[in-house]
Design a protein around this motif. Structure first.
Motif, mmCIF file in Angstrom:
data_model
loop_
_atom_site.group_PDB
_atom_site.id
_atom_site.type_symbol
_atom_site.label_atom_id
_atom_site.label_comp_id
_atom_site.label_asym_id
_atom_site.label_seq_id
_atom_site.Cartn_x
_atom_site.Cartn_y
_atom_site.Cartn_z
ATOM 1 N N VAL A 48 -115.281 -11.969 84.141
ATOM 2 C CA VAL A 48 -114.520 -12.364 85.321
ATOM 3 C C VAL A 48 -115.306 -13.362 86.164
ATOM 4 C CG1 VAL A 48 -113.357 -11.577 87.407
ATOM 5 C CG2 VAL A 48 -113.345 -10.134 85.352
ATOM 6 N N TRP A 49 -114.673 -14.474 86.498
ATOM 7 C CA TRP A 49 -115.208 -15.477 87.419
ATOM 8 C C TRP A 49 -114.214 -15.616 88.580
ATOM 9 C CZ3 TRP A 49 -119.233 -19.399 86.442
ATOM 10 C CH2 TRP A 49 -119.960 -19.158 85.267
ATOM 11 N N VAL A 50 -114.718 -16.026 89.745
ATOM 12 C CA VAL A 50 -113.820 -16.258 90.881
ATOM 13 C C VAL A 50 -114.234 -17.528 91.613
ATOM 14 C CG1 VAL A 50 -113.294 -13.806 91.223
ATOM 15 C CG2 VAL A 50 -115.178 -14.859 92.493
ATOM 16 N N GLU A 73 -109.322 -17.636 93.658
ATOM 17 C CA GLU A 73 -108.686 -17.553 92.346
ATOM 18 C C GLU A 73 -109.567 -16.780 91.376
ATOM 19 O OE1 GLU A 73 -108.242 -21.795 91.899
ATOM 20 O OE2 GLU A 73 -106.080 -21.657 92.296
ATOM 21 N N ILE A 74 -108.926 -15.998 90.526
ATOM 22 C CA ILE A 74 -109.629 -15.135 89.577
ATOM 23 C C ILE A 74 -109.413 -15.678 88.166
ATOM 24 C CG2 ILE A 74 -109.866 -12.785 88.705
ATOM 25 C CD1 ILE A 74 -108.567 -11.859 91.372
ATOM 26 N N TYR A 75 -110.502 -15.828 87.406
ATOM 27 C CA TYR A 75 -110.464 -16.411 86.069
ATOM 28 C C TYR A 75 -111.068 -15.442 85.056
ATOM 29 C CZ TYR A 75 -109.701 -20.915 88.432
ATOM 30 O OH TYR A 75 -109.197 -21.945 89.195
ATOM 31 N N ALA A 125 -116.086 -26.289 85.126
ATOM 32 C CA ALA A 125 -116.390 -27.012 83.888
ATOM 33 C C ALA A 125 -115.165 -27.130 82.981
ATOM 34 C CB ALA A 125 -117.517 -26.307 83.135
ATOM 35 N N ASP A 126 -114.364 -26.073 82.859
ATOM 36 C CA ASP A 126 -113.258 -26.095 81.899
ATOM 37 C C ASP A 126 -112.254 -24.999 82.245
ATOM 38 O OD1 ASP A 126 -112.843 -27.112 78.691
ATOM 39 O OD2 ASP A 126 -111.790 -25.292 79.325
ATOM 40 N N GLU A 127 -110.999 -25.388 82.542
ATOM 41 C CA GLU A 127 -109.986 -24.402 82.911
ATOM 42 C C GLU A 127 -109.116 -23.985 81.733
ATOM 43 O OE1 GLU A 127 -107.751 -24.728 86.430
ATOM 44 O OE2 GLU A 127 -109.455 -25.264 87.700
ATOM 45 N N ASP A 128 -109.482 -24.409 80.510
ATOM 46 C CA ASP A 128 -108.851 -23.844 79.325
ATOM 47 C C ASP A 128 -109.638 -22.629 78.859
ATOM 48 O OD1 ASP A 128 -106.575 -25.384 78.957
ATOM 49 O OD2 ASP A 128 -107.705 -27.000 78.034
ATOM 50 N N ARG A 129 -110.964 -22.796 78.829
ATOM 51 C CA ARG A 129 -111.794 -21.639 78.476
ATOM 52 C C ARG A 129 -111.724 -20.595 79.588
ATOM 53 N NH1 ARG A 129 -118.303 -21.317 77.007
ATOM 54 N NH2 ARG A 129 -118.540 -19.102 77.553
ATOM 55 N N PHE A 130 -111.849 -21.026 80.833
ATOM 56 C CA PHE A 130 -111.799 -20.122 81.976
ATOM 57 C C PHE A 130 -110.381 -20.172 82.542
ATOM 58 C CE2 PHE A 130 -116.117 -21.448 81.328
ATOM 59 C CZ PHE A 130 -116.832 -20.252 81.420
ATOM 60 N N ILE A 146 -105.891 -16.207 86.252
ATOM 61 C CA ILE A 146 -104.861 -15.177 86.079
ATOM 62 C C ILE A 146 -104.334 -14.640 87.412
ATOM 63 C CG2 ILE A 146 -105.737 -14.460 83.821
ATOM 64 C CD1 ILE A 146 -106.798 -11.888 85.347
ATOM 65 N N TRP A 147 -105.004 -14.963 88.522
ATOM 66 C CA TRP A 147 -104.577 -14.361 89.794
ATOM 67 C C TRP A 147 -105.076 -15.227 90.929
ATOM 68 C CZ3 TRP A 147 -105.092 -8.292 90.249
ATOM 69 C CH2 TRP A 147 -104.219 -7.819 91.230
ATOM 70 N N ASN A 148 -104.245 -15.420 91.933
ATOM 71 C CA ASN A 148 -104.629 -16.172 93.125
ATOM 72 C C ASN A 148 -104.380 -15.308 94.350
ATOM 73 O OD1 ASN A 148 -105.409 -18.187 94.881
ATOM 74 N ND2 ASN A 148 -103.480 -19.304 94.774
ATOM 75 N N LEU A 149 -105.424 -15.094 95.157
ATOM 76 C CA LEU A 149 -105.318 -14.315 96.380
ATOM 77 C C LEU A 149 -105.303 -15.281 97.558
ATOM 78 C CD1 LEU A 149 -108.074 -11.618 95.624
ATOM 79 C CD2 LEU A 149 -105.714 -11.703 94.783
#
Length: 883
Positions: free
Chosen positions: A124-126, A172-174, A189-194, A197-200
């Motif tokens: 999980v990344w944010v 945003e949660i990735y 760096a990359d929003e296909d790999r990361f 899934i959720w935006n607060l």
């Protein structure tokens, strides 16, 4: 984990944590700035804007959404889909950042055994807004190390609606999908790999002006801070199901599998074909959901979007090699995949399937008609020795016939031609920019509501008009030119708000009340009554005298007009019930309008009513009127009304407590806030005037009621009396007498036309003498009024033969009320590139119509018979301009 289970885990988690479960609103939400619901927060917008008090502190929903701005990107990425489901939790002046973050973290990383989604916490990344240290600290406290928290700018991590209103930073949660999907380095760096899934969203500020996503003015802090979150269900599903994209999840992929079976091609074998498979799967599902919520294919707004989606399915399957009808194969598959989540699909399936299959058949006919235009354009290109079809022609095919550019390019390639794609794209861009400008202009209209909101904040305006038509009250506010004022001058037209009102505001298809409002030294004529925001009734009035805020007034509704509106509105309910009984339960309401003496009702139906069925509907309605049923209204919970079978309008937003109007028990039960007669006999009589189509799958009936209906019947009786006197027959024999006269007239017209045709054919030899040389071609152009059909064709072929073997073109324009044109060319003319199919288009354009055919013989028509000389001249001009 099935998509439906992911949804239920989300909803159940927040329900356990004190959130009210709010069912999904219809895609056709009642918001003038939107075609469709395009975000999970849309149904909650009135609460965020302060237009209405939120009925709960916490809420959770799974909202159906449709976005079509990126329709051309569908299938090309893992993320773009036209229909999607947005999971969301909301708080109104309740918990804020810490609560939202902790809830999200608990659900995302909680074990599946405990009802969580079971994601690996280390994946999980944010993100947080630059400088939002509070959010960063809260995420670290929850359990995410600082190196997996990235700060981003306003464009990425600040939310607003694009117009003045609430705004605030977001987080945003990735989920890290792994190195096989791209480079390391987090979302930056990359929003296909990361994958997000959720935006607060942390709503904490009121914005006064919005220029761009990252350029706006903050007016002040919000009175209460709110939470608005959104999690894309399909994205979570393809992560939890181990799929590469949203098109391969359990609610979408079965359509791909069926399309693969139909086409004989394998999904995953070819990148270009894979995009087509995904387009089919996405658009079939989106079309299914739109039609389930009441959209019908059409040429404007929502109907056009649906039409485009369905036609893109047909186009994509054609490019996959399937030329037969496909929706009857694909739509049931999508239904089966979506039914567990949306049981209402089954209730509407008969109507939905009929609409879809009829639309496909219509498009197949359109393709056939458009092919004629395409062939003409190809002939012009080849005649000019060019190798490229102009972009303007491709755009015309797209705009007029709905030809997708891919189909035009495919057909052009078969003819050895390219297409000027750059020009086509330029024209499409211009069209989209015009559409965006129109949408922006609509959206900007929400900024003028401040004066209404201020008055609404003083309290709701009670409507007393169900029982009282004369009410003593006070003037709470005055609005002139959109601005609140404390006084209105003599002769001015202003809007006023009363402390309570007997005046019905236009709603539910019922016209607004008229009447007067009188006070000490002034009188107001009520011109219109509206509800610009929920709970606020605004009266537009013409002022006679001088009107101050706070004045004591007597509000008087025009009783006769109100009773007429009641008659028409109850008649509308009766007609609706009669249609559902006689046509079928799929004859659901698609719109209505009623005013004193008149009503119209729009309903879903793939076909029109026969004369017999119209008569039966009228008879059934009048039976209900004569039966003198009591018309009752009662307040009840929404779920109780639905359980009783009460009909509701698609796209309407209903509060927890609703008003159900009933007559004849279960025969007619509708959710309705309108006014009605006490018993059906008060309507008197109903005269069904007409039934017609107003769009694909939507019909309209119009009727008169009460004295207006009687006056129409009386006028028709007078007409019958006049005809019987003139024709000297009894009323029972009138139809037969008229039919006989019409038959005699037609026979006479045929005899005259035959004599004219025989005379013309007999003189064909003399007509040949009128042929002239035009640019090396013998041209014979003749006007033949009264001659049409086969006779005109026979004459054209005869004249062509008489002109010999040298290059020759014959152009004839005949017909009676509507002109008919025929062009014939001989082999030598065709050798010069002079095809009849192209020349007929030139002739018919002058007549205000169009035509088509083969290179040797083509025909068409138009609407302007007086333009026959210009049509002949246009063909001659085309020959003169021949290269």
């Amino acid at each position: 984990m099935k998509t439906s289970e992911i949804r239920s885990r989300f909803v159940d988690f927040f329900a356990r944590n004190g959130h009210e479960i709010v069912p999904s609103a219809s895609l056709l939400y009642n918001d003038p700035t939107l075609l469709f619901v395009n975000a999970g927060m849309v149904p909650f917008k009135p609460y965020f804007l302060g237009d209405e008090p939120a009925p709960y502190k916490r809420a959770v929903s799974s909202q159906k959404c449709v976005r079509t701005l990126d329709i051309d990107e569908v299938g090309k990425t893992t993320r773009h889909g036209t229909f999607f489901q947005m999971l969301g939790n909301f708080a109104f002046g309740d918990y804020f950042k810490e609560g939202a973050i902790n809830f999200a973290w608990e659900l995302i990383t909680g074990s599946e055994a405990d009802g969580g989604w079971g994601f690996d916490a280390d994946k999980v990344w944010v993100t947080a807004l630059h400088g939002d240290q509070e959010t960063i600290d809260l995420w670290q406290k929850a359990g995410i190390p600082r190196e997996r928290i990235q700060e981003r700018g306003l464009k990425d991590n600040y939310w607003h609606m694009g117009v003045p209103g609430p705004g605030g930073p977001c987080s945003e949660i990735y989920i890290d999908r792994g190195p096989e999907f791209g480079p390391d380095g987090g979302p930056e760096a990359d929003e296909d790999r990361f994958l997000e899934i959720w935006n607060l969203v942390f709503q904490q500020e009121e914005l006064s002006e919005v220029r761009r996503k990252d350029d706006f003015d903050v007016l002040r802090p919000l009175p209460s801070r709110n939470i608005d979150t959104g999690s894309g269900l399909e994205r979570v599903a393809y992560l939890k199901q181990g799929k590469a994209n949203m098109y391969e999840i359990d609610e979408v992929y079965p359509v791909i599998a069926k399309a693969s079976e139909l086409s004989g091609k394998t999904y995953g074998a070819d990148d270009v074909d894979d995009v087509r498979f995904r387009v089919v799967a996405d658009h079939v599902r989106s079309g299914l959901m739109l039609m389930t919520d009441g959209v019908t294919p059409g040429n404007e707004a929502r109907g056009y979007v649906l039409r485009r989606l369905l036609r893109r399915v047909v186009r994509a399957m054609r490019l996959l090699g399937v030329g037969d009808p496909v929706l009857q194969e694909l739509l049931p598959v999508s239904k089966a995949a979506m039914l567990a989540s949306f049981p209402e699909i089954d209730e509407n399936w008969s109507r939905v399937s009929q609409l879809a299959y009829a639309e496909e058949e219509s498009f197949r006919r359109t393709l056939q008609a458009g092919t004629v235009m395409f062939d003409t354009a190809v002939g012009e290109v080849k005649q000019g020795q060019a190798k490229t079809l102009p972009g303007e022609k491709a755009f015309q095919l797209h705009d007029t016939y709905g030809f997708p550019i891919d189909l035009t390019m495919e057909m052009a390639e078969e003819q050895g031609l390219a297409v000027d794609r750059a020009k086509f794209d330029e024209l499409m861009k211009e069209q989209k920019e015009r559409a965006r400008a129109d949408a922006k202009a609509k959206k900007g209209g929400t900024a003028s509501m401040e004066a209404y909101r201020q008055l609404r904040d003083k309290g709701e305006v009670p409507f007393l008009g169900y029982t009282d038509l004369d009410v003593a009250t006070t003037v709470r506010g005055i609005i002139a030119d959109g601005v609140a004022t404390d006084r209105a001058e003599d002769g001015s037209t202003v809007e006023i708000v009363l402390a309570e009102t007997p005046f019905y505001a236009e709603a539910g298809g019922q016209d607004a009340d008229r009447g007067t409002i009188v006070g000490d030294g002034f009188q107001l004529e009520v011109l219109d009554v509206q509800k610009p925001v929920p709970g606020l009734v605004v009266h537009r009035v013409q002022v006679l005298g001088e009107l101050p805020v706070g004045a004591q007034v007597d509000a008087r509704v025009d009783a006769a007009a109100r009773h007429g509106a009641c008659q028409a509105h109850t008649a509308t309910h009766i007609v609706h019930a009669a249609l559902r009984e006689l046509v079928g339960s799929n004859a659901t309401q698609a719109g209505s309008y009623n005013k004193p003496g008149y009503m119209r009702f729009d309903f879903s139906s793939p076909q029109g009513l026969s004369d017999q069925l119209k008569a039966e509907v009228e008879a059934k309605a009048n039976e209900a009127i004569i039966a003198n049923f009591a018309v009752t209204a009662q307040e009840m919970k929404l779920e109780d009304a639905k359980a009783l079978g009460a009909m509701a309008m698609f796209g309407e937003k209903y509060p927890p407590m609703v008003r159900m109007v009933e007559l004849a028990g279960p025969w007619s039960r509708e959710l309705c806030g309108g006014t009605h007669v006490a018993t059906t006999a008060e309507i008197g009589v109903l005269n069904l005037l007409s039934e017609s189509s107003i769009g694909s799958g939507v019909r309209r009936v119009e009727a008169l009621v009460s004295t207006d209906a009687f006056a129409k019947f009386a006028a028709e009786r007078a007409l019958v009396n006049q005809l019987t006197d003139t024709l000297r027959v009894q009323p029972d024999n009138l139809v037969g007498r008229i039919e006989k006269l019409v038959a005699q007239l037609k026979d006479a017209e045929k005899t005259i036309a035959k004599l004219q045709s025989e005379k013309l054919l007999a003189g064909a030899a003399s007509l040949v003498d009128r042929a002239v040389d035009v640019n090396g071609v013998r041209f014979l152009g003749v006007e033949t009024p009264g001659v049409g059909g086969n006779d005109l064709r026979t004459l054209a072929l005869d004249l062509r033969e008489r002109l010999g073997s040298e290059p020759a073109v014959v152009a004839l324009v005949g017909g009676a009320e509507k002109p008919t044109a025929i062009v014939a060319t001989n082999e030598a003319a065709r050798g010069l590139g002079l095809g009849a199919g192209r020349l007929i288009g030139v002739a018919c354009a002058a007549l205000g119509g169009k035509g088509g055919g083969k290179d040797d013989l083509a025909q068409g028509g138009g609407t302007d018979a007086s333009a026959a000389p210009q049509a002949v001249a246009a063909v001659r001009t085309a020959l003169e301009e021949r290269a």
